[in-house]
Design a protein around this motif. Structure first.
Motif, short mmCIF file in Angstrom:
data_model
loop_
_atom_site.label_atom_id
_atom_site.label_comp_id
_atom_site.label_asym_id
_atom_site.label_seq_id
_atom_site.Cartn_x
_atom_site.Cartn_y
_atom_site.Cartn_z
N UNK A 1 6.04 -2.63 19.23
CA UNK A 1 7.21 -2.62 18.34
C UNK A 1 8.05 -1.34 18.41
N UNK A 2 7.46 -0.23 18.91
CA UNK A 2 8.19 1.04 19.02
C UNK A 2 8.82 1.49 17.70
N UNK A 3 8.11 1.28 16.61
CA UNK A 3 8.62 1.78 15.33
C UNK A 3 7.41 2.24 14.50
N UNK A 4 7.66 2.77 13.31
CA UNK A 4 6.54 3.23 12.49
C UNK A 4 5.59 2.09 12.16
N UNK A 5 4.30 2.40 12.16
CA UNK A 5 3.26 1.41 11.87
C UNK A 5 2.41 1.97 10.73
N UNK A 6 2.19 1.18 9.70
CA UNK A 6 1.31 1.65 8.63
C UNK A 6 0.14 0.69 8.47
N UNK A 7 -1.02 1.24 8.18
CA UNK A 7 -2.21 0.40 8.02
C UNK A 7 -2.28 -0.09 6.58
N UNK A 8 -2.59 -1.37 6.42
CA UNK A 8 -2.72 -1.93 5.07
C UNK A 8 -4.04 -2.68 4.93
N UNK A 9 -4.40 -2.88 3.66
CA UNK A 9 -5.63 -3.59 3.35
C UNK A 9 -5.38 -4.40 2.09
N UNK A 10 -6.01 -5.58 2.02
CA UNK A 10 -5.91 -6.35 0.77
C UNK A 10 -6.83 -5.70 -0.25
N UNK A 11 -6.32 -5.42 -1.44
CA UNK A 11 -7.19 -4.86 -2.49
C UNK A 11 -7.08 -5.74 -3.74
N UNK A 12 -8.15 -5.79 -4.54
CA UNK A 12 -8.08 -6.59 -5.76
C UNK A 12 -6.96 -6.10 -6.67
N UNK A 13 -6.29 -7.05 -7.35
CA UNK A 13 -5.14 -6.73 -8.21
C UNK A 13 -5.44 -5.60 -9.19
N UNK A 14 -6.67 -5.60 -9.73
CA UNK A 14 -6.97 -4.59 -10.76
C UNK A 14 -6.98 -3.16 -10.19
N UNK A 15 -7.07 -3.03 -8.84
CA UNK A 15 -7.08 -1.69 -8.25
C UNK A 15 -5.73 -1.29 -7.64
N UNK A 16 -4.79 -2.22 -7.65
CA UNK A 16 -3.57 -2.02 -6.86
C UNK A 16 -2.76 -0.81 -7.35
N UNK A 17 -2.89 -0.47 -8.62
CA UNK A 17 -2.07 0.62 -9.17
C UNK A 17 -2.49 2.00 -8.64
N UNK A 18 -3.53 2.06 -7.80
CA UNK A 18 -3.91 3.34 -7.20
C UNK A 18 -3.28 3.54 -5.82
N UNK A 19 -2.49 2.56 -5.35
CA UNK A 19 -2.04 2.61 -3.96
C UNK A 19 -0.52 2.49 -3.84
#
Ligand code: UTP
Length: 277
Positions: free
Chosen positions: A153-171
């Motif tokens: 893609x020749x552009x910025x790449x960020x790593x992601x992960x599925x996290x439970x909804x109750x923890x999402x506010x930390x990310x």
């Protein structure tokens, strides 16, 4: 192709006090290796042999770790113990190490901007060493998987992960358009949203490949959540201007910035790596 990796390691690591009073969080060992050592190994496996650290006061042990310890090495030379230095010697033989200081803790975005002089005008990796990523022995490291995607893609790449909804506010959380099973084009991003405002359950973790236009965007980024200059805000601007891809990586991530994640990583690495050596 991407030869440099940046490590923001200036944080205080307050969640590990008092352990981190005089030892950087990144030097805490998971079994027999400090977190930062795993990070540099991962970068090297992806071809990033030039390591750039954004450090802070009291972080000397990181630069000492990536250097020769003459006295001790001389002492154990020729004994069975020398074998234990094999991995670090391989890093030292193949990599360079550069350091600069972030004088004030103004956030992750500010730490990355502080590293600009060490990076220059080229795409680079960023690893947050307290996110420990482990892959199966026959699998590419997470950073190597991301380099594969960068080539595409020749552009910025960020790593992601599925996290439970109750923890999402930390990310940092992405709003993305799915391109394939594991790849999303980022449309928007938000840092630490309340669970009911999060655009998805796809959380950004501590692995990035960034194109160098990120530095100008960071210069224009105003302090955001928590009064800090957020890397998320600059990547969000990058996504709006052009292209940022998010990648659901293969492998396991341990949040070693938290005590629970650190203990989990230790148990996992002991059973699955250390005992199998
Ligand atoms: P954290 O939010 O985990 O903060 O930073 P911290 O200080 O390391 O840990 P706690 O929360 O006090 O326990 C995420 C990453 O960004 C770096 C940190 O070193 C860590 O790798 N960072 C953060 C900087 O280098 N500079 C900053 O100003 C802020």
């Amino acid at each position: 192709m991407i030869s440099k990796c940046l490590y923001p390691v200036a944080g205080y690591g307050t969640r590990f006090l008092p352990a981190t009073k005089s030892i950087p969080k990144e030097m805490l060992p998971v079994v027999d290796k400090p977190l930062i050592h795993y990070a540099v190994e991962e970068a090297m496996s992806a071809g990033m042999i030039n390591n750039a650290f954004v450090t802070g006061r009291g972080k000397y042990s990181i630069s000492d770790h990536f250097d020769i310890s003459y006295e001790m090495e001389n002492e154990i030379s020729g004994t069975g113990k020398e074998e234990k230095l094999k991995e670090i010697r391989e890093l030292l033989a193949n990599c360079t190490f550069t350091y600069t200081r972030q004088k004030q803790m103004k956030g992750l975005g500010h730490a990355v901007l502080t590293g600009e002089n060490m990076i220059g005008d080229q795409a680079f990796g960023v690893i947050l060493a307290d996110d420990l990523c482990i892959t199966e022995p026959d699998e590419d490291s997470v950073m190597k998987q991301m380099v594969g995607l960068y080539k595409q893609f020749r552009c910025s790449i960020i790593a992601i992960e599925e996290v439970p909804r109750e923890n999402i506010s930390s990310y940092g959380v992405i709003d993305g358009e799915m391109i394939s099973d594991n790849i999303f084009r980022v449309k928007d991003m938000v840092e630490k949203p309340p669970a009911d405002k999060a655009p998805s359950n796809l959380a950004v973790i501590g692995r990035y490949i960034l194109t160098p236009d990120i530095f100008d965007l960071l210069r224009d980024t105003q302090p955001g959540t928590g009064g800090e200059i957020q890397l998320t805000d600059a990547i969000k601007a990058q996504a709006k201007n052009g292209c940022v891809m998010a990648y659901k990586f293969k492998g396991r991530r341990f949040d070693c910035g938290s005590v629970e994640g650190f203990v989990e990583a230790t148990n996992y690495c002991y059973e699955n790596i250390y005992k199998k050596k």
